[in-house]
Scaffold this motif. Structure first.
Motif, short mmCIF file in Angstrom:
data_model
loop_
_atom_site.label_atom_id
_atom_site.label_comp_id
_atom_site.label_asym_id
_atom_site.label_seq_id
_atom_site.Cartn_x
_atom_site.Cartn_y
_atom_site.Cartn_z
N ILE A 154 12.73 10.35 3.77
CA ILE A 154 12.44 10.94 4.87
C ILE A 154 12.19 9.60 6.13
O ILE A 154 12.20 9.47 6.38
N VAL A 207 13.56 18.66 8.42
CA VAL A 207 12.62 17.84 8.43
C VAL A 207 14.08 16.40 8.22
O VAL A 207 15.21 17.11 7.80
N LYS A 215 8.19 16.91 -0.38
CA LYS A 215 8.42 16.97 1.51
C LYS A 215 9.11 17.15 2.27
O LYS A 215 9.09 17.76 3.26
#
Length: 142
Positions: free
Chosen positions: A80, A38, A33
């Motif tokens: 994250i 991010v 991811k």
């Protein structure tokens, strides 16, 4: 008895390998991811946004604040960070401070003079009376 001991050892080793495989799978899912933009957190608590990923050297460049970057090992990025969406509640701002004292009981000052500090009488006074009362209170303290 020895057969039971070997079975327990086998189960222990199986569970250990299973846990390691599960952890590696979670880490692989997390790293898939990763991408520029991010928001992430490192294992040592540093928050930032991914700017660049160097696959060959396993390095990630994080932007900590505008213009400030840090280079960390790819495995140091452990989480994250999802943006927090706050519920929009309308903010009610009173027109004057009198609404802050509504519903409060009259308080007696600590000097024992029995004057009301916050009560109905102070809400009905004129601006001149308020100034006079505030100036008189300042003279009592000194």
């Amino acid at each position: 008895m020895t057969i039971l001991l070997f079975v327990m050892l086998g189960v222990f080793v199986f569970m250990m390998f299973r846990r390691n495989k599960k952890t590696q799978q979670q880490q692989a899912d997390l790293q898939s991811k990763f991408g520029p933009g991010v928001e992430v957190m490192t294992s040592f608590g540093l928050f930032g946004r991914i700017v660049d990923i160097d696959e060959a050297e396993n390095k990630v460049v994080l932007e900590l604040s505008p213009g400030n970057t840090a280079t960390v090992h790819r495995q140091a990025v452990t989480k994250i960070v999802e943006p927090v969406v706050a519920a929009e509640e309308p903010t009610v701002v009173p027109d004057d401070a009198s609404s802050l004292t509504l519903g409060k009981s009259d308080a007696v000052d600590t000097a024992g003079e029995g004057t009301a500090v916050a009560g109905d009488a102070s809400r009905n006074e004129t601006p001149d009376e308020t100034l006079r009362r505030l100036n008189d209170d300042g003279k009592k303290d000194s």
